[in-house]
Design an enzyme around this catalytic site. Structure first.
Site, PDB file in Angstrom:
ATOM      1  N   ASP A  96       0.890  -1.246   0.027  1.00 33.12           N
ATOM      2  CA  ASP A  96      -0.178  -0.089   0.100  1.00 33.12           C
ATOM      3  C   ASP A  96       0.837   1.202  -0.016  1.00 33.12           C
ATOM      4  O   ASP A  96       1.688   1.545   0.807  1.00 33.12           O
ATOM      5  CB  ASP A  96      -1.005   0.018   1.232  1.00 33.12           C
ATOM      6  CG  ASP A  96      -1.879   1.261   1.218  1.00 33.12           C
ATOM      7  OD1 ASP A  96      -1.493   2.235   1.824  1.00 33.12           O
ATOM      8  OD2 ASP A  96      -2.982   1.093   0.764  1.00 33.12           O
ATOM      9  N   ASN A 156      -2.758  12.755  -5.106  1.00 33.56           N
ATOM     10  CA  ASN A 156      -3.856  12.987  -5.985  1.00 33.56           C
ATOM     11  C   ASN A 156      -4.813  14.102  -5.883  1.00 33.56           C
ATOM     12  O   ASN A 156      -5.175  14.629  -7.099  1.00 33.56           O
ATOM     13  CB  ASN A 156      -4.690  11.424  -6.030  1.00 33.56           C
ATOM     14  CG  ASN A 156      -5.296  10.909  -7.193  1.00 33.56           C
ATOM     15  OD1 ASN A 156      -4.692  11.239  -8.522  1.00 33.56           O
ATOM     16  ND2 ASN A 156      -6.412  10.481  -7.390  1.00 33.56           N
ATOM     17  N   HIS A 215      -5.367  14.241 -10.880  1.00 37.61           N
ATOM     18  CA  HIS A 215      -5.322  12.931 -11.194  1.00 37.61           C
ATOM     19  C   HIS A 215      -4.164  12.530 -12.138  1.00 37.61           C
ATOM     20  O   HIS A 215      -3.786  11.544 -12.414  1.00 37.61           O
ATOM     21  CB  HIS A 215      -6.500  12.533 -11.722  1.00 37.61           C
ATOM     22  CG  HIS A 215      -7.665  12.610 -10.544  1.00 37.61           C
ATOM     23  ND1 HIS A 215      -7.845  11.489  -9.723  1.00 37.61           N
ATOM     24  CD2 HIS A 215      -8.739  13.252 -10.379  1.00 37.61           C
ATOM     25  CE1 HIS A 215      -8.947  12.023  -8.890  1.00 37.61           C
ATOM     26  NE2 HIS A 215      -9.504  13.161  -9.327  1.00 37.61           N
ATOM     27  N   ASP A 254      -1.695   9.557 -11.879  1.00 41.94           N
ATOM     28  CA  ASP A 254      -1.435   8.367 -12.722  1.00 41.94           C
ATOM     29  C   ASP A 254      -0.171   8.227 -13.056  1.00 41.94           C
ATOM     30  O   ASP A 254       0.326   7.378 -13.277  1.00 41.94           O
ATOM     31  CB  ASP A 254      -2.400   8.846 -14.006  1.00 41.94           C
ATOM     32  CG  ASP A 254      -3.930   8.770 -13.603  1.00 41.94           C
ATOM     33  OD1 ASP A 254      -4.761   9.178 -14.487  1.00 41.94           O
ATOM     34  OD2 ASP A 254      -4.278   8.174 -12.585  1.00 41.94           O
ATOM     35  N   ASP A 301      -4.217   2.525  -4.853  1.00 43.69           N
ATOM     36  CA  ASP A 301      -2.750   2.413  -4.792  1.00 43.69           C
ATOM     37  C   ASP A 301      -2.403   1.111  -3.981  1.00 43.69           C
ATOM     38  O   ASP A 301      -1.379   1.104  -3.385  1.00 43.69           O
ATOM     39  CB  ASP A 301      -2.217   3.483  -3.777  1.00 43.69           C
ATOM     40  CG  ASP A 301      -3.021   3.479  -2.462  1.00 43.69           C
ATOM     41  OD1 ASP A 301      -2.785   4.171  -1.520  1.00 43.69           O
ATOM     42  OD2 ASP A 301      -3.947   2.860  -2.359  1.00 43.69           O
TER      43      ASP A 301
END
Length: 868
Positions: A482, A490, A495, A499, A525
Site C-alpha cells: 500500500d 492525487n 489525477h 496516474d 494504490d
C-alpha cells in the site's frame, strides 16, 4: 674679667643659634627630599600600569635619595605566614633568590621587622647580637649595614621594604630611616593604584579577546551554514541535471558550473576507465595550460593513484614529493598529460558504482597563493557520488540505445529480402495476433500501469498455490503493498500526476523482482507481488526492503517532485492455508499492521494479527477504562554513548499493565483511533517530570515522544506549557516528534517548537529516514537530536546508499549542531559499524544488554553532563 665673661656669653649664644639653624636646615632638606620623593611616587602611580616596571622605578627613586644598590620588597601573608619576594636586586645574592625558601625571610631580618612592625637600622654588631639572642638566623651574604621598614595597611603588616650595604663606608642614619619610612607609607597607596590600573587594563584586554573570539566564532558559524546551504543546493542541482541533461557533454559542463560555485574550478577534468580497465579517456577536460588529452594507457599519475587507493586524495607539493619518493607517483610527465608546468595543489576523488571505481573527477591549481583544503575535499567527495550515479545511468542508456540500433540494423538487413515476399501474409497474421493479444491484454492487465490486474493475479496465485501444495519444497511468499500519501498526491496535484505516479511506481516494482515473479495492481494504490521458488524465507524480506528503498526515492513527475513510501505485508505460504484467497487475506492483514506501526516498513503475518483485528473494538473500550484507572506506566529504555560505553539518558515508552490482558506495548493504533493518545501522552509526561524532579543528575537526558496535536491544538499546547512551567532543570527533558507527523503538519507548528526551545526544553526528531528523510527539517536548527529509524539502521550493513545517507547526515550534524542517534542496534556488528561511521549515540536490544540494570544504577559517569 667682666668683659671676657660677656664675650663668652655672646659666643655661646651665637653657637646655639648656629646649631638651631643647622638643625632646621637639615629638617627642611629632609622634608624637601621626602616631598620630592612623594611627588615622584605619585607620578609613578599615575603613569605606570605594569608592576614589572613599578618596582624598578621605586628602586631608582630610593637610589637617588640613599645608597641603595641592594634593594628588595617582600610581601607577608599573616594568615599563612608566607613571605613572597616581589622585587629583589642584590649584588651578591641575586642569582640564588629563586632557590631561597619562605622560611629564610621569616627567620631573618625581614621576618623580624614584619613581626615587630617597627623600622630597623642594623649594623654587624647589632646583627650578631640578634643572632646570639635567638631573634633571627643568619641567611645569605652578610651585610655591613641594613635598613628595613614595615609596609602596613592599617594596623596589619603586609610586607617589608629593605636596603642593605656591603661596604662599611656606606652606613645608614636615622635620617635615612625617616626618609624610607615616609616613602614606605605611601608606596602601598601607589602600589594599589598601579595594581588597580593593571587589573583594569588586563580586564579590558581579556574582554577584548573574548569579544574577538566570539566574533570569530560567529563568523565561522555563518561561514559553515553558508557552505552547508551551498552544498545542499549544489546536490539538488546535480540531481536535477541527472534527470534533465540531454547528453553527457552538456551534463559535464553543467556539473562544472555547479562546482565552480563551491570552490575554484578553473582546471577540472573527468577521467573514465575503458571497458577492460587498461586505459583512461577524458570526456571532460578544462585546463589553463594544457589542451584536451587523448585516450592514454594507465601510468603512475595522480589519477591512477586515486584509482588504486579507491578514496579521495588532496595532494600538495610536499605530498607529491613524498609519494614520488615512495614510488607511488612519477612526475617526469605532468598530470594528466604533458603540461607546461606542474600543479601546486591537486584534488581528486574516485567515481564509484557498487564499490567499483569507474573513473576520477579532479581539480587542480597552478598558483602558489591558493591550495585546496580538506573541506573542499569533503565537498568533492559528496558531489562525486551523484556524478558517478549520473554517469553510469547515462552511459548505460547510451549503450543500450546503440545496442538497440545495431540490433535493428542487423535484423533489417537479414530480413530485407523476406519482407517483400511475406509482407501480405505477415500483415494478416500480425493483425490477427494483435487483436487477440489486445483482447487478452485488456482482460488481464491494468489499463494504466500495464501490470497484471486482479483477475490475472488471482489466476496466477491459484496455479502457484496448487503447485506448492503438491511440491512443498517450493517456497512461495505474497507481498501486499500500500502506497503512502497517494491520496494527498492525487488530491493536491491532480489525477494526471497521480496516474504518472502509479506508472512510475509500477516500473520501480518491476525492477526489484525476478522475471518469473508476478507484480499486479489490485486497484487504487494497492499492489501485490507473488514471489515463487524462494531459496530462503528471508528472501521475501530482502525484496520488501528493496521495494521500500525504491519507492522512498523522490519522484519527478511533470515538473513536480513528490515523495512517498510503502507499507508492505508479507504472508509466507504455509501448509495450513486452505486456499489462495487465505494467503492474500493474511498479507492484507500484515499490511495494515505495517501501516499502524508508522508506515514505510514491512510486517510478516502471524496468527495474532487476525485476532487483534477482530478484537480492535473491544480493546478500545478496555483502553478507555485503563486510562481512567491509570494502568499506563512508564518504561525507560537506555540510550548509550557507544564511543565511551557510557549512559546518555533514557527514552520513555508507555507500558499498559492490564489485570487480565497482561503487559501490552503495541496499542498505539487503537489509542489513536479512539482519540485517547494526547491524554496518555500527558500522563507519561507527568510521570517523566516527576521522575526528573525527585532523581539526581545521574538519570541524564529523559526523552518523551509526543504527537504534533500538542502543538496544533491551543488547549493541548496550553496544558503542555503548564506541565513544563514548574520543571527544573528543563534542559534534562527532551520532547520528540516523529518525522511522519512533522511532514504532515503545517508550518504553524514551528512557532510552538521555537517557544519550547527558548524555555530550555531539548527537541528531537524521531524515526528519521522512515519515510522521506527530509533534510529541510534539519536545516531549521530546531532539533538537537535526530534519531534514525530502526529499520533504516538495520539495513545499513547491506545498503551502500543508506550508509552514504548516514555520512551526509553526520556532515550536516557538524554544521547544524545536532546529534545523530541510531535506533534498533540489536547486535555488536551494527554497533561497530555505526561507531566506524561516526555515530556514537544509539539504543536497542544490544544496547540494553550492555547497560545492565546494576551497571546503570552504579555508573558515576553520565554523558549528559558533557552535553549540558
Amino acid at each position: 674679667m667682666k668683659g671676657s665673661t660677656e664675650l663668652n656669653k655672646r659666643q655661646r649664644h651665637t653657637d646655639d643659634k648656629l646649631r638651631r639653624l643647622t638643625f632646621l636646615a637639615k629638617r627642611y632638606k629632609q622634608a624637601y627630599l621626602i616631598q620630592n620623593a612623594l611627588l615622584r611616587l605619585s607620578e609613578l602611580a599615575s603613569t605606570i600600569s605594569d608592576m614589572r616596571e613599578f618596582y624598578p622605578a621605586i628602586h631608582n627613586m630610593v637610589s637617588d635619595l640613599l645608597h641603595a644598590e641592594n634593594f628588595y620588597v617582600v610581601f607577608y601573608d599573616s594568615a599563612t605566614e608566607q613571605y613572597t619576594p616581589q622585587y629583589f636586586s642584590d649584588q651578591k645574592d641575586q642569582l640564588i633568590i629563586d632557590q631561597v625558601p619562605s622560611s629564610a625571610f621569616s627567620s631573618g631580618l625581614t621576618g623580624y621587622v614584619a613581626r615587630s612592625g617597627k623600622p630597623l637600622l642594623c649594623d654587624t654588631e647589632q646583627f650578631a647580637t640578634l643572632v646570639r639572642d635567638g631573634h633571627i638566623e643568619a641567611h645569605g651574604s652578610p651585610s655591613a649595614h641594613w635598613l628595613g621598614i614595615p609596609l602596613c595597611r592599617g594596623n596589619q603588616v603586609i610586607g617589608v621594604m629593605a636596603i642593605q650595604s656591603y661596604n662599611e663606608k656606606h652606613r645608614y642614619t636615622e635620617s635615612d630611616l625617616a626618609v624610607c619610612s615616609s616613602i614606605g607609607g605611601h608606596t602601598l597607596t601607589a602600589l594599589d593604584r598601579v595594581k588597580s590600573r593593571e587589573l583594569l587594563e588586563d580586564t579590558v584586554r581579556q574582554r577584548t579577546r573574548q569579544l574577538q573570539k566570539i566574533n570569530s566564532s560567529l563568523q565561522k558559524e555563518i561561514k559553515e551554514r553558508t557552505n552547508a546551504e551551498q552544498l545542499q543546493v549544489a546536490l539538488y542541482r546535480i540531481s536535477e541535471l541527472t534527470a534533465s541533461s540531454s547528453d553527457m557533454n552538456s551534463f559535464y559542463r553543467a556539473v562544472h558550473q555547479v562546482l565552480s560555485g563551491l570552490m575554484p574550478a578553473e582546471n577540472c577534468y573527468i577521467a573514465l576507465l575503458n571497458s577492460d580497465r587498461t586505459k583512461l579517456t577524458f570526456p571532460f577536460f578544462l585546463d589553463q595550460y594544457s589542451p584536451p588529452p587523448r585516450e592514454r594507457p594507465l601510468s603512475k599519475g595522480f589519477t591512477e593513484y586515486v584509482i588504486r587507493c579507491g578514496d579521495a586524495r588532496l595532494i600538495n607539493n610536499d605530498t607529491a614529493a613524498a609519494l614520488v619518493e615512495a614510488g607511488e607517483l612519477r612526475r617526469s610527465v605532468a598530470e594528466p598529460i604533458n603540461n607546461a608546468r606542474y600543479s601546486t595543489s591537486w584534488l581528486g576523488t574516485p567515481l564509484l558504482i557498487e564499490q567499483q571505481v569507474i573513473g576520477v573527477i579532479a581539480l587542480q591549481s597552478y598558483e602558489q597563493s591558493y591550495k585546496y583544503s580538506e573541506t573542499e575535499l569533503s565537498i568533492l567527495r559528496f558531489v562525486s557520488q551523484h556524478i558517478a550515479v549520473a554517469i553510469q545511468r547515462k552511459l548505460a542508456t547510451e549503450q543500450q540505445k546503440r545496442q538497440q540500433e545495431e540490433l535493428e540494423r542487423k535484423v533489417f538487413e537479414s530480413t530485407r529480402e523476406l519482407r517483400q515476399t511475406n509482407l501480405f501474409l505477415r500483415l494478416q497474421v500480425e493483425e490477427r495476433k494483435k487483436a487477440e493479444q489486445k483482447l487478452f491484454y485488456e482482460a488481464n492487465h491494468d489499463a494504466l500501469t500495464g501490470l497484471a490486474n486482479r483477475q490475472m493475479f488471482l489466476q496466477q496465485l491459484k496455479q502457484q498455490f496448487a503447485l506448492s501444495k503438491r511440491q512443498s519444497q517450493l517456497n512461495m511468499a505474497l507481498l501486499f503493498i500500500d502506497l503512502d500519501r497517494f491520496k494527498l498526491i492525487n488530491d493536491n496535484l491532480g489525477h494526471h500526476v497521480g496516474d504518472a505516479f502509479l506508472i512510475e511506481v509500477s516500473k520501480r516494482l518491476l525492477s526489484t523482482v525476478r522475471e518469473h515473479d508476478v507484480v499486479a495492481r489490485l486497484g487504487g494504490d494497492e499492489f501485490v507481488v507473488l514471489l515463487t521458488s524462494l531459496m530462503q524465507t528471508t528472501d521475501a524480506e530482502d525484496v520488501a526492503e528493496r521495494i521500500i528503498d525504491k519507492v522512498r526515492l523522490p519522484f519527478f513527475l511533470q515538473g513536480q517532485q513528490v515523495t512517498s513510501g510503502a507499507s508492505i505485508g508479507i504472508a509466507q505460504f504455509q501448509s495450513e492455508h486452505t486456499n489462495a484467497e487465505a494467503l492474500l487475506r493474511d498479507a492484507d492483514a500484515a499490511m495494515y499492521q505495517a501501516k499502524s506501526m508508522g508506515r514505510n516498513r514491512f510486517v510478516i503475518f502471524n496468527e495474532t494479527m487476525r485476532e487483534q483485528m477482530l478484537q480492535a473494538l473491544s480493546i478500545e473500550q478496555i483502553i478507555q477504562q485503563a486510562l481512567e484507572k491509570q494502568q499506563f506506566t512508564a518504561v525507560f529504555e537506555p540510550v548509550l554513548c557507544g564511543q565511551a560505553r557510557n549512559l546518555m539518558g533514557y527514552e520513555l515508552h508507555t507500558r499498559w499493565q492490564h489485570p487480565q490482558l497482561g503487559t501490552q506495548y503495541d496499542f498505539s493504533q487503537h489509542i489513536t483511533d479512539a482519540g485517547l493518545l494526547p491524554k496518555i501522552e500527558q500522563l507519561m509526561l507527568q510521570q517523566a517530570c516527576h521522575h526528573l524532579a525527585v532523581s539526581d543528575s545521574n538519570i541524564g537526558l529523559l526523552t518523551v515522544t509526543l504527537s504534533t496535536a500538542h502543538l496544533q491544538q491551543a488547549d493541548l499546547y496550553d496544558q503542555l506549557k503548564q506541565q513544563l512551567s514548574g520543571l527544573e532543570p528543563k534542559h534534562r527533558l527532551c520532547l520528540a516528534f516523529t518525522e511522519r507527523e512533522m511532514l504532515q503538519a503545517d508550518n504553524a507548528i514551528m512557532t510552538p517548537l521555537r517557544q519550547l526551545k527558548q524555555l530550555g526544553i531539548r527537541l528531537a526528531l524521531h524515526n528519521f529516514a522512515a519515510d522521506a528523510a527530509p533534510m529541510g527539517l534539519l536545516l531549521q536548527q530546531l532539533f538537537e537530536f535526530v534519531k534514525l529509524d530502526a529499520t533504516f539502521c538495520r539495513q545499513l550493513p547491506r545498503s551502500e546508499h543508506k550508509r552514504q545517507l548516514l555520512q551526509m547526515l553526520q556532515s550536516l550534524a557538524v554544521s547544524y549542531k545536532f546529534r545523530v542517534l541510531a535506533d534498533g542496534v540489536d547486535n555488536a556488528d551494527l554497533l561497530n559499524l555505526l561507531l566506524a561511521e561516526g555515530c556514537c549515540f544509539m539504543q536497542g536490544k544490544y544496547v540494553a544488554e550492555l547497560l545492565s540494570a546494576q551497571a546503570l544504577a552504579s555508573s558515576p559517569s553520565v554523558v549528559f553532563q558533557q552535553l549540558a
